[in-house]
Design an enzyme around this catalytic site. Structure first.
Site, mmCIF file in Angstrom:
data_model
loop_
_atom_site.group_PDB
_atom_site.id
_atom_site.type_symbol
_atom_site.label_atom_id
_atom_site.label_comp_id
_atom_site.label_asym_id
_atom_site.label_seq_id
_atom_site.Cartn_x
_atom_site.Cartn_y
_atom_site.Cartn_z
ATOM 1 N N ASP A 104 0.854 -1.183 0.000
ATOM 2 C CA ASP A 104 0.000 0.000 0.000
ATOM 3 C C ASP A 104 0.893 1.237 0.000
ATOM 4 O OD1 ASP A 104 -2.076 1.733 0.078
ATOM 5 O OD2 ASP A 104 -2.843 1.110 2.030
ATOM 6 N N ALA A 105 1.293 1.657 -1.199
ATOM 7 C CA ALA A 105 2.173 2.813 -1.346
ATOM 8 C C ALA A 105 1.518 3.926 -2.149
ATOM 9 C CB ALA A 105 3.487 2.389 -2.014
ATOM 10 N N LYS A 106 0.430 3.616 -2.835
ATOM 11 C CA LYS A 106 -0.366 4.606 -3.593
ATOM 12 C C LYS A 106 0.506 5.486 -4.480
ATOM 13 C CE LYS A 106 -4.076 4.717 -0.139
ATOM 14 N NZ LYS A 106 -3.465 3.905 0.923
ATOM 15 N N ARG A 107 1.381 4.862 -5.241
ATOM 16 C CA ARG A 107 2.276 5.600 -6.109
ATOM 17 C C ARG A 107 1.541 6.104 -7.346
ATOM 18 N NH1 ARG A 107 4.981 5.470 -1.777
ATOM 19 N NH2 ARG A 107 7.133 4.767 -1.758
#
Length: 290
Positions: A104-107
């Site tokens: 979950d890094a939402k890049r």
């Protein structure tokens, strides 16, 4: 220059592996969110030693039984390189034990920068190689192409932010596109793109959407993207497993419900962590008819 995906690391498509893991272990994703308040509730200091104890306790307790894990990268990155090292080890240990890791890094970015983000999480052999990555499409869905291409080549997946549960998300995701003859919302447009990515894939495609379990009736949206729907919001945010059929309708069989604090608060006792995860997995399986 983008590295080529080596042929020696060939994974089945993420959608195939995800379906099998959910069928075998139950349809549950456990978030790993070592924020300061949670560390304190475990009696741990908000430092690298506390982070290590928390993370490795969760991994050892759940890696062999839970289908999917979603580490929140920010809670590790805040400790600098030592925190990222903990995340690297946890990711590797979870995958070795048969769990799937959704980072979950939402890049989200464009061009070579998006390609670099993709390499960090989706290139086999990378220290943080994960089974899937959360990404933000709000520089335009086409900006995700480097991540889409590398995920497809490596057997990994993506979860695209489509209909998130935070109230602020609506001002973007439910805005109507003035240039679209069908007058679709931005969120609906993202779902349509994902349906195209997953067309013809069995048992389901590898390109999923993040859709909040707290949003209520979503019948106005076509959630039939033939891909997974990562659904945060169960437990501490107020949604329950029983809500899933009402929210997701016919697509409920592809939902990957995420539970974080409601499981993690049971630590540091490993048995209590396993018991909470098992209860949620069973409740979700019963609710979705799996």
């Amino acid at each position: 220059m983008t590295r080529e995906v080596t042929s020696e690391v060939t994974l089945e498509p993420f959608g195939t592996r995800l379906r099998r893991a959910m069928d075998e272990r139950g349809p549950l994703c456990v978030g790993i969110d070592p924020h300061a308040a949670l560390l304190d509730s475990w009696g741990l200091a908000d430092d690298i030693a506390g982070l290590e104890r928390f993370t490795y306790t969760v991994v050892e307790a759940l890696a062999g039984t839970v289908a999917v894990f979603k580490p929140q990268a920010a809670f590790f990155e805040r400790f600098g390189s030592r925190g990222v090292a903990v995340l690297e080890r946890a990711t590797a240990d979870l995958r070795t034990a048969g769990g799937l890791v959704v980072m979950d890094a939402k890049r989200g970015d464009i061009g070579s920068t998006m390609a670099a983000y993709a390499e960090a999480f989706l290139r086999p052999g990378a220290p943080l190689f994960s089974d899937a990555l959360t990404v933000s499409p709000y520089l335009g869905y086409g900006s995700l192409k480097p991540a889409v291409d590398l995920a497809r080549a490596s057997g990994a997946g993506l979860f695209v932010l489509a209909l998130t549960s935070n109230p602020e998300g609506a001002e973007v995701q439910r805005a109507v596109r003035a240039d679209d003859p069908e007058r679709r919302t931005i969120g609906a447009t993202m779902l349509a793109h994902l349906a195209e990515e997953n067309a013809g894939e069995t048992p389901m495609g590898s390109f999923g959407a993040v859709v909040g379990a707290t949003l209520g009736d979503l019948s106005a949206f076509d959630l039939g993207i033939n891909g997974p729907l990562l659904a945060p919001g169960i437990g501490a945010q107020g949604a329950t497993p029983a809500d899933l059929p009402k929210v997701f309708g016919a697509a409920v069989g592809n939902v990957v419900p995420n539970v974080s604090r409601a499981v993690l608060k049971e630590g540091p006792d490993a048995g209590a962590l396993r018991g909470a995860a098992e209860r949620y997995a069973n409740e979700i399986r019963e609710a979705v008819g799996g």
